[in-house]
Enzyme design. Structure first.
Site: not given
Length: 438
Positions: A261, A264, A293, A328, A346, A369
């Site tokens: 994590e 990341w 969209w 998360n 998004w 996202w």
């Protein structure tokens, strides 16, 4: 009052609100002349915040008060300003004989422009500006492919990251050794939240400790929102009230999953550095700019307020709105739902999270996202559409998390689903396929 007779250095706190194990602060104190600790409540940022009960400002002020207490015991004080950085530095240059300004790197687009502006301003006055790596373990081009190009897939990046890791990178900076170098002066007041136009909520923040017990069970428990299985250290990492080096040190011996994590975080900061366009609203994969969209504003409002009729999505959004935190696993579910079930850009969701998340961090928020929407690096393929019902069965089978945030679940007042899953999935796949053929 001018203090021009005493040469000083300045250490400028930003995303590193701690005296302990702070790279730039260590170098500033080690340089040998008195150091004035500085923090600026940056009006370029704060004036854009619409919510005047924004708990992030409260969190920052709390961290400053903690440092102020520590500095008081050393006969020093934080100088805290509420203003525009260029103007604050002009003021400081009039007041003090500044030799150098020290700070830690910040990788976000606004921060890059701000630092460049300060560097030029100082340069004109023959004052040097030094910045250091502090909020990540590896940055910029430190972990790249053999040909020098950046990784865009996490797994090979993480392998190279782990292979490059030496004890040196996790070593703490011994700031304490040079505490006597803090500039000696009487305590100065830290601006109140009210004086800056913000309100106090007095809601508690998560503690900054990482329990051994949590690390041991992290891999097994982290995906279940009803369990206290995650560290909730995001806000502390965001504002640097904990040291990334100390956390990585602790995790490397106890939990590979937790260490991943942290990797990341480094990965997304590296992506932001090499591909700054993602921080300015662009899709990492340009072909995803062709998606048409739907951007239905009423549906977006229902998503924001947790009224979609999908309990796991609604629970997540209500948790976010009330606490500034969202588990998360649930972040992935609600993001996928907005982009794929509702076909809402998004970027709308990214901006909403930016307003609400206590631990909002541009690099990680954007990365998450774009991952959910399929437009990011190493993203879930566009045809993977999370099924909220299956996610619920898997990660909240007893509905403990859902019932906490959606108490009216079994009542007639709870809304019907905003869209039917199979229909939404089909519509999403058709829309994406059409856009990606171009």
């Amino acid at each position: 009052m001018s203090h021009k007779s005493t040469p000083v250095n300045i250490f400028w706190f930003r995303r590193d609100l701690r005296l302990d194990d702070n790279a730039g602060l260590y170098h500033a104190l080690k340089a040998g002349i008195p150091v004035i600790p500085l923090f600026i409540f940056d009006r370029n940022i704060l004036d854009q915040l619409e919510d005047k009960a924004d708990r992030r400002v409260e969190f920052i002020r709390g961290a400053l008060l903690e440092m102020q207490e520590q500095l008081g015991k050393l006969g020093s004080t934080l100088e805290v300003y509420y203003g525009i950085p260029d103007q604050v530095f002009n003021e400081l240059l009039e007041e003090h004989s500044i030799q150098s300004v020290y700070t830690n790197h910040d990788y976000e687009p606004y921060a890059q422009k701000r630092d460049e502006s300060i560097r030029r301003l100082l340069n004109d006055r023959q004052v040097s500006f030094h910045t250091y790596k502090d909020q990540v373990i590896f940055e910029k081009g430190e972990v790249v492919k053999d040909d020098g190009r950046p990784y865009t897939v996490f797994t090979p990046y993480s392998r190279r990251w782990k292979a490059a890791l030496k004890d040196f990178y996790l070593k703490s900076y011994p700031v304490k050794k040079y505490h006597q170098r803090f500039y000696q002066q009487a305590p100065k007041r830290i601006p109140s939240l009210n004086s800056m136009g913000f309100e106090e909520t007095q809601q508690p923040f998560p503690p900054k400790t990482l329990r051994e017990e949590l690390l041991k069970k992290y891999k097994e428990q982290r995906d279940y929102p009803a369990i206290h299985g995650t560290s909730k250290l995001g806000v502390h990492l965001r504002f640097g009230t904990v040291s990334i080096r100390k956390l990585a040190q602790k995790a490397s011996g106890s939990s590979e999953t937790f260490l991943n994590e942290l990797i990341w975080r480094d990965f997304y900061h590296m992506i932001l550095w090499h591909f700054p366009q993602v921080g300015e609203g662009k899709a990492f994969k340009p072909e995803y700019e062709h998606i048409r969209w739907r951007n239905n504003e009423q549906e977006f409002e229902r998503w924001c307020t947790g009224q979609t009729g999908y309990p796991i999505v609604d629970a997540g959004m209500r948790e976010l709105n009330e606490t500034g935190f969202m588990h998360n696993r649930v972040r992935m579910i609600v993001a996928s739902f907005l982009a794929k079930h509702l076909l809402i850009d998004w970027r709308w969701g990214e901006a909403y999270f930016a307003l609400k998340l206590l631990d909002f961090d541009l690099a990680a928020n954007n990365g998450g996202w774009q991952w959910a929407a399929g437009s990011g690096c190493d993203a879930a393929p566009y045809f993977r559409v999370f099924n909220p019902h299956l996610q619920t069965q898997k990660f909240d089978p007893d509905l403990k998390y859902i019932r906490k945030w959606v108490p009216e679940l079994e009542e007639l007042t709870y809304p019907r689903p905003i869209v039917e899953h199979d229909l939404a999935r089909k519509r999403c796949l058709e829309t994406y396929a059409k856009a990606l053929k171009k």
